[in-house]
Design an enzyme around this catalytic site. Structure first.
Site, PDB file in Angstrom:
ATOM      1  N   SER A  18     -16.480   8.583  13.337  1.00  0.00           N
ATOM      2  CA  SER A  18     -15.062   8.932  13.271  1.00  0.00           C
ATOM      3  C   SER A  18     -14.322   8.193  12.154  1.00  0.00           C
ATOM      4  O   SER A  18     -14.569   7.010  11.884  1.00  0.00           O
ATOM      5  CB  SER A  18     -14.401   8.582  14.600  1.00  0.00           C
ATOM      6  OG  SER A  18     -13.006   8.642  14.451  1.00  0.00           O
ATOM      7  N   SER A  20     -11.033   7.854  12.422  1.00  0.00           N
ATOM      8  CA  SER A  20      -9.757   7.443  13.032  1.00  0.00           C
ATOM      9  C   SER A  20      -9.421   5.960  12.832  1.00  0.00           C
ATOM     10  O   SER A  20      -8.258   5.634  12.575  1.00  0.00           O
ATOM     11  CB  SER A  20      -9.738   7.815  14.520  1.00  0.00           C
ATOM     12  OG  SER A  20      -9.711   9.215  14.641  1.00  0.00           O
ATOM     13  N   LYS A  69     -11.770  16.081  26.176  1.00  0.00           N
ATOM     14  CA  LYS A  69     -10.342  16.438  26.127  1.00  0.00           C
ATOM     15  C   LYS A  69      -9.851  17.075  27.429  1.00  0.00           C
ATOM     16  O   LYS A  69      -8.706  16.879  27.828  1.00  0.00           O
ATOM     17  CB  LYS A  69     -10.060  17.362  24.942  1.00  0.00           C
ATOM     18  CG  LYS A  69     -10.164  16.634  23.603  1.00  0.00           C
ATOM     19  CD  LYS A  69      -9.789  17.529  22.446  1.00  0.00           C
ATOM     20  CE  LYS A  69     -10.031  16.828  21.123  1.00  0.00           C
ATOM     21  NZ  LYS A  69      -9.660  17.630  19.969  1.00  0.00           N
ATOM     22  N   ASN A  90      -5.528  15.050  23.685  1.00  0.00           N
ATOM     23  CA  ASN A  90      -6.200  14.245  22.653  1.00  0.00           C
ATOM     24  C   ASN A  90      -5.514  12.900  22.440  1.00  0.00           C
ATOM     25  O   ASN A  90      -6.002  12.077  21.670  1.00  0.00           O
ATOM     26  CB  ASN A  90      -6.305  15.011  21.322  1.00  0.00           C
ATOM     27  CG  ASN A  90      -5.010  14.973  20.539  1.00  0.00           C
ATOM     28  OD1 ASN A  90      -3.933  14.867  21.105  1.00  0.00           O
ATOM     29  ND2 ASN A  90      -5.111  15.051  19.221  1.00  0.00           N
ATOM     30  N   ALA A 132     -13.406  30.499  20.349  1.00  0.00           N
ATOM     31  CA  ALA A 132     -12.529  30.638  21.516  1.00  0.00           C
ATOM     32  C   ALA A 132     -12.732  29.472  22.476  1.00  0.00           C
ATOM     33  O   ALA A 132     -12.564  29.601  23.679  1.00  0.00           O
ATOM     34  CB  ALA A 132     -12.809  31.963  22.222  1.00  0.00           C
ATOM     35  N   TYR A 221     -14.734  19.024   8.648  1.00  0.00           N
ATOM     36  CA  TYR A 221     -14.584  18.347   7.354  1.00  0.00           C
ATOM     37  C   TYR A 221     -15.858  17.562   7.103  1.00  0.00           C
ATOM     38  O   TYR A 221     -16.747  17.501   7.935  1.00  0.00           O
ATOM     39  CB  TYR A 221     -13.358  17.415   7.362  1.00  0.00           C
ATOM     40  CG  TYR A 221     -13.212  16.648   8.639  1.00  0.00           C
ATOM     41  CD1 TYR A 221     -13.905  15.481   8.859  1.00  0.00           C
ATOM     42  CD2 TYR A 221     -12.407  17.136   9.662  1.00  0.00           C
ATOM     43  CE1 TYR A 221     -13.806  14.797  10.041  1.00  0.00           C
ATOM     44  CE2 TYR A 221     -12.289  16.461  10.866  1.00  0.00           C
ATOM     45  CZ  TYR A 221     -12.987  15.286  11.049  1.00  0.00           C
ATOM     46  OH  TYR A 221     -12.894  14.619  12.226  1.00  0.00           O
ATOM     47  N   GLY A 243     -10.645  20.520   7.063  1.00  0.00           N
ATOM     48  CA  GLY A 243      -9.697  20.048   8.086  1.00  0.00           C
ATOM     49  C   GLY A 243      -9.234  18.608   7.970  1.00  0.00           C
ATOM     50  O   GLY A 243      -8.698  18.055   8.936  1.00  0.00           O
TER      51      GLY A 243
HETATM   52  P1  ATR Z   1     -14.716  23.225  20.917  1.00  0.00           P
HETATM   53  O1  ATR Z   1     -14.003  22.314  21.860  1.00  0.00           O
HETATM   54  O2  ATR Z   1     -15.188  22.568  19.643  1.00  0.00           O
HETATM   55  O3  ATR Z   1     -13.957  24.481  20.651  1.00  0.00           O
HETATM   56  P2  ATR Z   1     -16.452  24.713  22.685  1.00  0.00           P
HETATM   57  O4  ATR Z   1     -15.416  24.844  23.736  1.00  0.00           O
HETATM   58  O5  ATR Z   1     -17.872  24.397  23.094  1.00  0.00           O
HETATM   59  O6  ATR Z   1     -16.112  23.570  21.645  1.00  0.00           O
HETATM   60  O7  ATR Z   1     -16.443  26.046  21.796  1.00  0.00           O
HETATM   61  C1  ATR Z   1     -17.324  26.210  20.731  1.00  0.00           C
HETATM   62  C2  ATR Z   1     -16.941  27.492  19.998  1.00  0.00           C
HETATM   63  O8  ATR Z   1     -17.799  27.654  18.863  1.00  0.00           O
HETATM   64  C3  ATR Z   1     -17.132  28.747  20.837  1.00  0.00           C
HETATM   65  O9  ATR Z   1     -16.174  29.689  20.420  1.00  0.00           O
HETATM   66  C4  ATR Z   1     -18.548  29.172  20.454  1.00  0.00           C
HETATM   67  O10 ATR Z   1     -18.797  30.543  20.667  1.00  0.00           O
HETATM   68  P3  ATR Z   1     -19.232  31.072  22.145  1.00  0.00           P
HETATM   69  O11 ATR Z   1     -17.971  31.113  22.954  1.00  0.00           O
HETATM   70  O12 ATR Z   1     -19.805  32.426  21.884  1.00  0.00           O
HETATM   71  O13 ATR Z   1     -20.229  30.066  22.648  1.00  0.00           O
HETATM   72  C5  ATR Z   1     -18.512  28.876  18.979  1.00  0.00           C
HETATM   73  N1  ATR Z   1     -19.862  28.710  18.382  1.00  0.00           N
HETATM   74  C6  ATR Z   1     -20.691  27.655  18.535  1.00  0.00           C
HETATM   75  N2  ATR Z   1     -21.805  27.820  17.795  1.00  0.00           N
HETATM   76  C7  ATR Z   1     -21.679  29.020  17.149  1.00  0.00           C
HETATM   77  C8  ATR Z   1     -22.489  29.766  16.222  1.00  0.00           C
HETATM   78  N3  ATR Z   1     -23.682  29.289  15.823  1.00  0.00           N
HETATM   79  N4  ATR Z   1     -22.006  30.932  15.773  1.00  0.00           N
HETATM   80  C9  ATR Z   1     -20.817  31.411  16.164  1.00  0.00           C
HETATM   81  N5  ATR Z   1     -20.006  30.769  17.043  1.00  0.00           N
HETATM   82  C10 ATR Z   1     -20.426  29.588  17.523  1.00  0.00           C
END
Ligand code: ATR
Length: 275
Positions: A18, A20, A69, A90, A132, A221, A243
């Site tokens: 990190s 931070s 979080k 956060n 998402a 980033y 970012g």
């Molecule tokens: P964060 O808190 O970082 O958002 P998360 O809640 O685990 O972590 O969400 C990860 C996001 O990255 C999700 O939207 C995931 O898609 P899915 O909902 O289909 O799992 C997306 N993601 C992770 N790896 C991916 C990949 N290789 N290609 C496309 N989307 C990916």
């Protein structure tokens, strides 16, 4: 005897890499504040106790990162409205010695980076956000407050995008789909909020979503182009941003919550992006 510094920390798992401590150290220098900012690596089963111990022992405030979080939102006494909306915390601060308040500065950090540091006008623009998960949930409300003409959430698992769109529909025009149908025409701004970069992946996405003037913003980033920005560059996009600004702005907002003063983010951002 000299007074002990005010103690702050970042809780996450992992947290080793990190930035931070560097960021908050530079903020503290601006005000001649005597603070200590540590990294605390806590697994999910140890997180709650570790946070409570930190505050019982006189800690003044913490930041929380992946994967805690949502757990942080459950352990505080009160949530700010924006943390409640995000369902994630956060930053925790203690206005008196008995109340832990959970806030979420991620969305404000992104909005400030986009609109102030990068000078983008989001009003009336078409914005696509990839992902998402928790990272998206935290930024939807501040993005919708800028009144884009549409905010479209595209996700590998479309049902998760649809759920989020439904949850935030009261704040503005939010659409949702899988990746394929979001690539029919170019967007004004595409924000990558998937965690795909962590594994070196790029969301599987058609280049037709991009025009040369499309602004591409990756919440990730690091050194050089992220996988998403490399993909965007290869498809002709020229306005590419990582970012770093979101990272520094969310930290500045946390610093303000803890200490009541707003640091100047520019020198910190310059230091982080100098190479
Ligand atoms: P964060 O808190 O970082 O958002 P998360 O809640 O685990 O972590 O969400 C990860 C996001 O990255 C999700 O939207 C995931 O898609 P899915 O909902 O289909 O799992 C997306 N993601 C992770 N790896 C991916 C990949 N290789 N290609 C496309 N989307 C990916």
């Amino acid at each position: 005897m000299a007074e002990a510094p005010d103690r702050y920390a970042l809780f996450g798992h992992p947290v080793m890499h990190s930035w931070s401590p560097f960021i908050h150290g530079m903020f503290a220098q601006q005000f001649d504040h005597d603070i200590q900012y540590r990294l605390i690596d806590a697994t999910a089963d140890r997180f709650r106790k570790a946070v409570i111990d930190f505050f019982v022992e006189g800690g003044r405030g913490i930041n929380v990162t992946v994967p805690h979080k949502q757990a942080a939102a459950e352990l505080v006494n009160e949530l700010t409205p924006r943390a409640e909306r995000a369902g994630a915390v956060n930053t925790i601060y203690v206005p008196d010695s008995t109340t832990l308040i959970g806030d979420n500065t991620d969305g404000a950090g992104l909005a400030k980076d986009l609109t102030v540091n990068l000078g983008l006008m989001l009003h009336g623009r078409r914005i696509l956000i990839l992902g998402a998960g928790g990272a998206v949930r935290g930024v939807l409300a501040p993005l919708l407050r800028q009144r884009p003409s549409v905010l479209h959430i595209a996700n590998r698992t479309p049902a998760r995008a649809e759920d989020l769109a439904g949850e935030f529909a009261d704040l503005g025009k939010v659409a949702a789909s899988g990746f394929a149908s979001a690539a029919a025409q170019p967007w004004d701004l595409i924000i990558n909020a998937t965690s795909a970069s962590l594994t070196g992946d790029v969301p599987e996405f058609e280049g037709s979503a991009l025009a040369p003037e499309t602004v591409c913003y990756d919440m990730s980033y690091g050194h050089g182009d992220t996988p998403f920005l490399r993909w965007a560059r290869a498809h002709g996009a020229t306005m590419l941003h990582k970012g770093w600004g979101m990272l520094v702005e969310q930290a500045a907002e946390a610093y303000f919550l803890w200490r009541g003063v707003r640091p100047d983010t520019r020198p910190v951002l310059d230091a982080l992006t100098a190479n």
